[in-house]
Motif scaffolding. Sequence first.
Motif, PDB file in Angstrom:
ATOM      1  N   ASP A   1       0.815  -1.225  -0.035  1.00  0.00           N
ATOM      2  CA  ASP A   1       0.036   0.019   0.030  1.00  0.00           C
ATOM      3  C   ASP A   1       0.774   1.181   0.148  1.00  0.00           C
ATOM      4  O   ASP A   1       1.905   1.395   0.631  1.00  0.00           O
ATOM      5  N   CYS A   2       0.440   2.299  -0.839  1.00  0.00           N
ATOM      6  CA  CYS A   2       1.008   3.695  -0.824  1.00  0.00           C
ATOM      7  C   CYS A   2       1.379   4.031   0.559  1.00  0.00           C
ATOM      8  O   CYS A   2       2.506   4.610   0.828  1.00  0.00           O
ATOM      9  N   SER A   3       0.486   3.910   1.536  1.00  0.00           N
ATOM     10  CA  SER A   3       0.813   4.433   2.717  1.00  0.00           C
ATOM     11  C   SER A   3       1.781   3.957   3.723  1.00  0.00           C
ATOM     12  O   SER A   3       2.631   4.443   4.242  1.00  0.00           O
ATOM     13  N   GLU A   4       1.918   2.741   3.415  1.00  0.00           N
ATOM     14  CA  GLU A   4       3.102   1.753   3.806  1.00  0.00           C
ATOM     15  C   GLU A   4       4.347   2.322   3.328  1.00  0.00           C
ATOM     16  O   GLU A   4       5.293   2.566   4.083  1.00  0.00           O
ATOM     17  N   VAL A   5       4.335   2.478   2.061  1.00  0.00           N
ATOM     18  CA  VAL A   5       5.670   3.085   1.322  1.00  0.00           C
ATOM     19  C   VAL A   5       6.012   4.580   1.852  1.00  0.00           C
ATOM     20  O   VAL A   5       7.221   4.647   2.346  1.00  0.00           O
ATOM     21  N   LEU A   6       5.009   5.168   2.052  1.00  0.00           N
ATOM     22  CA  LEU A   6       5.284   6.591   2.645  1.00  0.00           C
ATOM     23  C   LEU A   6       5.718   6.657   3.917  1.00  0.00           C
ATOM     24  O   LEU A   6       6.524   7.589   4.387  1.00  0.00           O
ATOM     25  N   ASP A   7       5.238   5.886   4.665  1.00  0.00           N
ATOM     26  CA  ASP A   7       5.437   5.849   6.205  1.00  0.00           C
ATOM     27  C   ASP A   7       6.885   5.414   6.331  1.00  0.00           C
ATOM     28  O   ASP A   7       7.405   5.652   7.643  1.00  0.00           O
ATOM     29  N   HIS A   8       7.346   4.711   5.535  1.00  0.00           N
ATOM     30  CA  HIS A   8       8.686   4.035   5.850  1.00  0.00           C
ATOM     31  C   HIS A   8       9.702   4.623   4.687  1.00  0.00           C
ATOM     32  O   HIS A   8      10.781   3.852   4.499  1.00  0.00           O
ATOM     33  N   LEU A   9       9.456   5.591   4.009  1.00  0.00           N
ATOM     34  CA  LEU A   9      10.065   6.269   2.924  1.00  0.00           C
ATOM     35  C   LEU A   9      11.680   6.223   3.427  1.00  0.00           C
ATOM     36  O   LEU A   9      12.768   6.047   2.813  1.00  0.00           O
ATOM     37  N   TYR A  10      11.899   7.124   4.646  1.00  0.00           N
ATOM     38  CA  TYR A  10      13.131   7.277   5.187  1.00  0.00           C
ATOM     39  C   TYR A  10      14.002   5.977   5.484  1.00  0.00           C
ATOM     40  O   TYR A  10      15.066   5.790   5.300  1.00  0.00           O
ATOM     41  N   GLU A  11      13.311   4.753   5.878  1.00  0.00           N
ATOM     42  CA  GLU A  11      14.048   3.956   6.407  1.00  0.00           C
ATOM     43  C   GLU A  11      14.486   3.317   5.060  1.00  0.00           C
ATOM     44  O   GLU A  11      15.727   2.523   5.010  1.00  0.00           O
ATOM     45  N   PHE A  12      13.534   3.518   3.874  1.00  0.00           N
ATOM     46  CA  PHE A  12      14.070   2.849   2.511  1.00  0.00           C
ATOM     47  C   PHE A  12      15.397   3.610   1.938  1.00  0.00           C
ATOM     48  O   PHE A  12      16.169   3.237   1.516  1.00  0.00           O
ATOM     49  N   LEU A  13      15.180   4.902   2.176  1.00  0.00           N
ATOM     50  CA  LEU A  13      16.146   5.956   1.743  1.00  0.00           C
ATOM     51  C   LEU A  13      17.557   5.723   2.411  1.00  0.00           C
ATOM     52  O   LEU A  13      18.633   5.664   1.748  1.00  0.00           O
ATOM     53  N   ASP A  14      17.657   5.190   3.750  1.00  0.00           N
ATOM     54  CA  ASP A  14      18.655   5.316   4.564  1.00  0.00           C
ATOM     55  C   ASP A  14      19.154   3.666   4.599  1.00  0.00           C
ATOM     56  O   ASP A  14      20.176   3.264   5.271  1.00  0.00           O
ATOM     57  N   ARG A  15      18.386   2.933   3.637  1.00  0.00           N
ATOM     58  CA  ARG A  15      18.702   1.489   3.864  1.00  0.00           C
ATOM     59  C   ARG A  15      18.861   0.710   5.160  1.00  0.00           C
ATOM     60  O   ARG A  15      19.518   0.255   5.615  1.00  0.00           O
ATOM     61  N   GLU A  16      17.755   1.177   5.782  1.00  0.00           N
ATOM     62  CA  GLU A  16      17.538   0.713   7.217  1.00  0.00           C
ATOM     63  C   GLU A  16      16.533  -0.276   7.439  1.00  0.00           C
ATOM     64  O   GLU A  16      15.601  -0.380   8.505  1.00  0.00           O
ATOM     65  N   MET A  17      16.240  -1.134   6.250  1.00  0.00           N
ATOM     66  CA  MET A  17      15.114  -1.964   6.292  1.00  0.00           C
ATOM     67  C   MET A  17      15.772  -3.521   5.677  1.00  0.00           C
ATOM     68  O   MET A  17      16.827  -3.318   5.054  1.00  0.00           O
ATOM     69  N   PRO A  18      15.057  -4.430   5.926  1.00  0.00           N
ATOM     70  CA  PRO A  18      15.442  -5.734   5.407  1.00  0.00           C
ATOM     71  C   PRO A  18      15.345  -5.580   3.649  1.00  0.00           C
ATOM     72  O   PRO A  18      14.758  -4.923   3.189  1.00  0.00           O
ATOM     73  N   ASP A  19      16.151  -6.299   3.113  1.00  0.00           N
ATOM     74  CA  ASP A  19      16.319  -6.422   1.840  1.00  0.00           C
ATOM     75  C   ASP A  19      14.943  -6.937   1.166  1.00  0.00           C
ATOM     76  O   ASP A  19      14.699  -6.263  -0.146  1.00  0.00           O
ATOM     77  N   SER A  20      14.166  -7.763   1.804  1.00  0.00           N
ATOM     78  CA  SER A  20      12.948  -8.279   1.196  1.00  0.00           C
ATOM     79  C   SER A  20      11.887  -6.966   1.189  1.00  0.00           C
ATOM     80  O   SER A  20      11.277  -6.834   0.238  1.00  0.00           O
ATOM     81  N   ASP A  21      12.137  -6.093   2.025  1.00  0.00           N
ATOM     82  CA  ASP A  21      11.251  -4.992   2.213  1.00  0.00           C
ATOM     83  C   ASP A  21      11.621  -3.842   0.992  1.00  0.00           C
ATOM     84  O   ASP A  21      10.791  -3.197   0.427  1.00  0.00           O
ATOM     85  N   CYS A  22      13.086  -3.820   0.905  1.00  0.00           N
ATOM     86  CA  CYS A  22      13.480  -2.753   0.228  1.00  0.00           C
ATOM     87  C   CYS A  22      13.062  -3.238  -1.500  1.00  0.00           C
ATOM     88  O   CYS A  22      12.726  -2.532  -2.197  1.00  0.00           O
ATOM     89  N   THR A  23      12.925  -4.606  -1.615  1.00  0.00           N
ATOM     90  CA  THR A  23      12.471  -5.202  -2.968  1.00  0.00           C
ATOM     91  C   THR A  23      11.072  -4.825  -3.107  1.00  0.00           C
ATOM     92  O   THR A  23      10.619  -4.564  -4.384  1.00  0.00           O
ATOM     93  N   LYS A  24      10.309  -5.064  -2.119  1.00  0.00           N
ATOM     94  CA  LYS A  24       8.872  -4.543  -1.879  1.00  0.00           C
ATOM     95  C   LYS A  24       8.687  -3.215  -2.561  1.00  0.00           C
ATOM     96  O   LYS A  24       7.708  -2.873  -3.461  1.00  0.00           O
ATOM     97  N   PHE A  25       9.584  -2.345  -1.927  1.00  0.00           N
ATOM     98  CA  PHE A  25       9.291  -1.047  -2.197  1.00  0.00           C
ATOM     99  C   PHE A  25       9.895  -0.748  -3.688  1.00  0.00           C
ATOM    100  O   PHE A  25       9.296   0.129  -4.227  1.00  0.00           O
ATOM    101  N   GLU A  26      10.863  -1.120  -4.169  1.00  0.00           N
ATOM    102  CA  GLU A  26      11.392  -0.922  -5.589  1.00  0.00           C
ATOM    103  C   GLU A  26      10.051  -1.266  -6.505  1.00  0.00           C
ATOM    104  O   GLU A  26       9.772  -0.732  -7.465  1.00  0.00           O
ATOM    105  N   VAL A  27       9.464  -2.413  -6.320  1.00  0.00           N
ATOM    106  CA  VAL A  27       8.523  -2.879  -7.255  1.00  0.00           C
ATOM    107  C   VAL A  27       7.263  -1.740  -7.116  1.00  0.00           C
ATOM    108  O   VAL A  27       6.772  -1.644  -8.031  1.00  0.00           O
ATOM    109  N   HIS A  28       6.931  -1.573  -5.787  1.00  0.00           N
ATOM    110  CA  HIS A  28       5.908  -0.401  -5.547  1.00  0.00           C
ATOM    111  C   HIS A  28       6.555   0.954  -6.808  1.00  0.00           C
ATOM    112  O   HIS A  28       5.366   1.351  -7.146  1.00  0.00           O
TER     113      HIS A  28
END
Length: 99
Positions: A10-37
């Motif tokens: 969901d877009c809200s999940e992506v936006l809620d965790h955007l800085y974690e993604f930018l800072d690479r502070e999340m598991p690789d599997s979540d990064c992959t989900k965000f990249e697909v999104h």
Amino acid sequence: MSCGEPHETDCSEVLDHLYEFLDREMPDSDCTKFEVHFEECSPCLEKYGLEQAVKKLVKRCCGSDDVPTDLRAKVMGRIDLIRSGELVPDKDITATAQE
């Protein structure tokens, strides 16, 4: 923000965790989900690009400035309060940092 289309993540999940993604502070599997999104959702991709540009600008302009230890401690304490779900005082953190 949402493009109105259904997504696996969901877009809200992506936006809620955007800085974690930018800072690479999340598991690789979540990064992959965000990249697909981002491949599927242009509004979220635009927001990601904007936040990435701001982060680069701040690093370029302020990257060599030392952060006072007490300010860092106050900011980290406030982040911990927010993450724990506790009420955050209304007092402006920047006001206490300038004292």
